[in-house]
Design a protein around this motif. Structure first.
Motif, short mmCIF file in Angstrom:
data_model
loop_
_atom_site.label_atom_id
_atom_site.label_comp_id
_atom_site.label_asym_id
_atom_site.label_seq_id
_atom_site.Cartn_x
_atom_site.Cartn_y
_atom_site.Cartn_z
N PRO A 97 1.24 -1.48 -0.02
CA PRO A 97 -0.17 -0.14 0.37
C PRO A 97 1.07 1.37 -0.12
CG PRO A 97 -0.41 -1.20 1.95
CD PRO A 97 0.57 -2.01 1.29
N ALA A 98 1.94 1.28 0.52
CA ALA A 98 2.50 2.31 0.45
C ALA A 98 4.56 2.34 0.73
CB ALA A 98 2.84 3.18 1.91
N ALA A 153 -4.13 1.33 -2.57
CA ALA A 153 -5.12 0.62 -1.95
C ALA A 153 -4.44 -0.86 -2.70
CB ALA A 153 -6.61 0.30 -2.71
N PRO A 154 -4.07 -1.43 -1.60
CA PRO A 154 -3.62 -3.20 -1.38
C PRO A 154 -4.41 -4.20 -3.06
CG PRO A 154 -4.13 -3.16 0.30
CD PRO A 154 -5.03 -1.77 0.30
N LEU A 159 1.54 -5.63 8.90
CA LEU A 159 2.98 -5.47 8.58
C LEU A 159 2.74 -3.56 8.60
CD1 LEU A 159 5.23 -6.08 6.33
CD2 LEU A 159 3.88 -5.87 4.28
N ASP A 160 4.44 -3.58 8.91
CA ASP A 160 4.55 -1.25 9.17
C ASP A 160 5.15 -1.43 8.43
OD1 ASP A 160 2.54 -1.99 11.52
OD2 ASP A 160 4.47 -1.83 13.06
N ILE A 161 5.21 0.30 7.57
CA ILE A 161 5.60 0.41 6.25
C ILE A 161 5.90 2.29 7.20
CG2 ILE A 161 5.86 0.87 3.82
CD1 ILE A 161 3.93 -0.76 3.47
#
Length: 281
Positions: free
Chosen positions: A152-153, A190-191, A178-180
């Motif tokens: 997503p990012a 949007a994933p 999952l931290d980005i």
């Protein structure tokens, strides 16, 4: 990478047939599974010619192409049973879910009220949790989940699924996302495609969005600076939905991405590894 994914489909299809003691010609089209049989894994299946599929006695929804999805939580037990009703026969396949060992993740410097909620926040927190549960419980016939996922990012992975969280020295529930980490204002997309089921500004999650991808699979994204879509809006994969922020309980700007199959918490990294499941021509 594409070749490896195709190989995985083939190996899992062979594994199903060999494990059930049959050969491909005995079941119309065969049954294929793709995905890792591990704690936190998401699995996509295809059962042409079958009328029903069950996991541990629970019926799993299928689309018109007879594709289906299921998954396993962080602490899923080892042994499961997948059953399919195909051409008047019940095909049974034991599934063995591999155990994973998760790291311990320590986060210090959080405001004490965000680690241990004061009594005056408990009623609000109860309402927020209920709203998230309702959004994730929607089971639509959307087929976006079969198109696969994307991150997503852009940014650095700063937290992983399953890590045991120790907040300000106090053990807490595991981390299921999952931290980005990225600069505040970095685009969040949007994933996978779907329908926005929830937009909110919550005590711990900050600005939050839940997207329904179909077949019981949802994405939830926390700590956004802002959200540029509305509840009920249809979004496509890769569409801008907001920007990285530091809202709610967060020590720095990042997006926390979570994937669910109903109430089952899936590892987003394993969802990313899945190849798109194509419908029959």
């Amino acid at each position: 990478m594409r070749g490896m994914r195709c190989l995985l489909w083939a190996l899992l299809a062979v594994g199903w047939l060999a494990g059930s003691g049959g050969v491909a010609g005995e079941r119309p089209g065969g049954i294929t599974l793709v995905g890792r049989l591990v704690q936190g894994g998401l699995v996509i299946g295809h059962a042409p010619g079958c009328t029903a599929v069950r996991l541990d006695g629970r019926e799993i929804a299928m689309d018109e192409e007879r594709r289906f999805v299921f998954g396993f939580g962080r602490d899923a037990r080892r042994d499961h049973l997948l059953e399919a009703e195909c051409a008047g026969r019940t095909v049974r396949r034991p599934l063995v879910v591999a155990e994973r060992h998760f790291p311990i993740e320590r986060v210090n410097g959080l405001p004490e009220r965000s680690v241990t909620l004061p009594p005056e926040d408990l009623a609000r927190r109860k309402r927020e949790i209920a709203a998230i549960v309702r959004a994730r419980a929607v089971h639509s016939d959307l087929e976006e989940v079969f198109a696969g996922f994307r991150r997503p990012a852009a940014g650095r992975i700063s937290g992983v699924y399953g890590a045991q969280r120790v907040l300000n020295g106090k053990p807490r529930t595991p981390h299921y996302g999952l931290d980005i980490a990225a600069r505040a204002g970095t685009p969040v997309v949007a994933p996978a495609g779907g329908i926005v089921r929830l937009v909110g500004d919550f005590l711990l999650e900050g600005r939050i969005i839940v997207i329904d991808h179909g077949m019981g699979v949802t994405s939830t994204l926390f700590h956004l600076k802002d959200i540029v879509v509305r509840e009920g809006e249809r979004v496509r994969q890769g569409q801008l939905i907001g920007h990285v922020g530091q809202t709610g309980r967060a020590t720095g700007p990042h997006v926390d991405w979570r994937v669910n199959w109903g109430a089952v918490r899936i590892d987003p990294a394993l969802a990313l590894a899945l190849a798109p499941a194509k419908a029959a021509p």
